[in-house]
Design a protein around this motif. Structure first.
Motif, mmCIF file in Angstrom:
data_model
loop_
_atom_site.group_PDB
_atom_site.id
_atom_site.type_symbol
_atom_site.label_atom_id
_atom_site.label_comp_id
_atom_site.label_asym_id
_atom_site.label_seq_id
_atom_site.Cartn_x
_atom_site.Cartn_y
_atom_site.Cartn_z
ATOM 1 N N UNK A 296 64.450 -44.036 -90.290
ATOM 2 C CA UNK A 296 64.954 -45.067 -89.395
ATOM 3 C C UNK A 296 66.197 -44.703 -88.614
ATOM 4 N N UNK A 297 66.749 -43.544 -88.854
ATOM 5 C CA UNK A 297 67.981 -43.142 -88.183
ATOM 6 C C UNK A 297 67.704 -42.698 -86.754
ATOM 7 N N UNK A 298 68.617 -43.051 -85.891
ATOM 8 C CA UNK A 298 68.451 -42.726 -84.473
ATOM 9 C C UNK A 298 69.479 -41.711 -83.984
ATOM 10 N N UNK A 299 70.172 -41.026 -84.888
ATOM 11 C CA UNK A 299 71.231 -40.100 -84.519
ATOM 12 C C UNK A 299 70.803 -39.001 -83.567
ATOM 13 N N UNK A 300 69.594 -38.477 -83.744
ATOM 14 C CA UNK A 300 69.135 -37.397 -82.871
ATOM 15 C C UNK A 300 68.960 -37.878 -81.426
ATOM 16 N N UNK A 301 68.866 -39.193 -81.238
ATOM 17 C CA UNK A 301 68.765 -39.712 -79.872
ATOM 18 C C UNK A 301 70.031 -39.436 -79.077
ATOM 19 N N UNK B 3 71.313 -35.975 -69.989
ATOM 20 C CA UNK B 3 72.432 -36.155 -69.059
ATOM 21 C C UNK B 3 72.920 -34.801 -68.552
ATOM 22 N N UNK B 4 73.066 -33.827 -69.456
ATOM 23 C CA UNK B 4 73.508 -32.493 -69.044
ATOM 24 C C UNK B 4 72.520 -31.873 -68.060
ATOM 25 N N UNK B 5 71.231 -32.069 -68.303
ATOM 26 C CA UNK B 5 70.223 -31.541 -67.389
ATOM 27 C C UNK B 5 70.328 -32.138 -66.003
ATOM 28 N N UNK B 6 70.568 -33.432 -65.934
ATOM 29 C CA UNK B 6 70.702 -34.105 -64.639
ATOM 30 C C UNK B 6 71.995 -33.679 -63.946
ATOM 31 N N UNK C 113 68.867 -26.982 -65.824
ATOM 32 C CA UNK C 113 68.846 -28.434 -65.962
ATOM 33 C C UNK C 113 67.461 -28.943 -66.308
ATOM 34 N N UNK C 114 66.443 -28.328 -65.733
ATOM 35 C CA UNK C 114 65.070 -28.721 -66.033
ATOM 36 C C UNK C 114 64.691 -28.450 -67.479
ATOM 37 N N UNK C 115 65.180 -27.344 -68.016
ATOM 38 C CA UNK C 115 64.909 -27.011 -69.417
ATOM 39 C C UNK C 115 65.566 -28.048 -70.324
ATOM 40 N N UNK C 116 66.842 -28.345 -70.046
ATOM 41 C CA UNK C 116 67.555 -29.333 -70.857
ATOM 42 C C UNK C 116 66.881 -30.702 -70.788
ATOM 43 N N UNK C 117 66.478 -31.085 -69.599
ATOM 44 C CA UNK C 117 65.837 -32.387 -69.422
ATOM 45 C C UNK C 117 64.529 -32.468 -70.198
#
Length: 162
Positions: free
Chosen positions: A28-33, A41-44, A126-130
Motif C-alpha cells: 500500500x505504500x506510495x513512496x516510489x511515486x 518532472x526532470x524529463x520534462x 528527457x524522453x528516457x526519464x519520462x
C-alpha cells in the motif's frame, strides 16, 4: 549531463526498482511515486522531448512511447502478487511473469529509441526519464491500489502507512 550519463543513472535506478520488486514489500505504500514523479518532472524540464526539425514525427513517437510506458506498467502491475497476511497487512512481490514484463519493457524502450534514431530524430535524455518515470509510476500506483483494495475488502481498519 550528457544523454549517456543520464541513461546510466536511469539504468541503475531501474535495476534498483526491479531488485526491490522481487523482495517482499508492503503493497500500500506510495513512496516510489515520488521517485517516478521526480523522473517525469526532470524529463520534462530537461526538454528535448520533441525534435524541432521533425516536430510531427517526434510527437507521434512521443505518444507511442507514453502509451507504451503506461501499458507496460499496467502489465507489470498485473503480474505482481499481492496478498494480505494474517494481521491484515497487504504485501507484494514480483513473479516470474513480472521479470518477463520487465525484459519486454526494456526491449520496447530500446526498440523505440532505435526507431527514433532510424527516423533521424535527436536522442533525448528527457524522453528516457519520462518513459521510465511514467512506467514505474503506473505500476507502483496500481500495485498500491490493489493492496489497499484487499485491505478494505478484508473489513479491518486500514493499517497501510500513508
Amino acid at each position: 549531463m550528457q544523454t549517456t550519463e543520464i541513461s546510466l543513472l536511469v539504468l541503475l535506478a531501474v535495476a534498483f526498482v526491479i531488485y526491490r520488486q522481487f523482495r517482499t514489500r508492503r503493497a500500500g505504500r506510495l513512496g516510489v511515486l515520488y521517485t517516478a514523479g521526480a523522473m517525469i518532472v526532470a524529463g520534462v524540464v530537461m526538454g528535448g522531448l520533441l525534435d524541432p526539425v521533425h516536430p510531427a514525427l517526434s510527437l507521434a513517437l512521443f505518444a507511442v512511447e507514453a502509451l507504451g510506458a503506461v501499458a507496460l506498467g499496467v502489465w507489470r502491475a498485473a503480474t505482481t502478487r499481492v496478498w494480505l497476511d494474517d494481521s491484515g497487512v497487504a504485501w507484494a512481490k514480483g513473479t516470474g511473469w513480472t521479470l518477463v514484463a520487465w525484459v519486454t519493457s526494456i526491449a520496447v524502450r530500446l526498440g523505440l529509441y532505435a526507431a527514433g534514431q532510424w527516423l533521424g530524430l535527436a536522442p533525448s535524455a528527457g524522453g528516457i526519464l519520462l518513459f521510465v518515470g511514467l512506467t514505474i509510476g503506473v505500476q507502483a500506483y496500481l500495485v498500491a491500489r490493489r493492496g489497499r483494495a484487499l485491505i478494505s475488502m478484508d473489513g479491518r481498519p486500514d493499517t497501510v502507512e500513508r
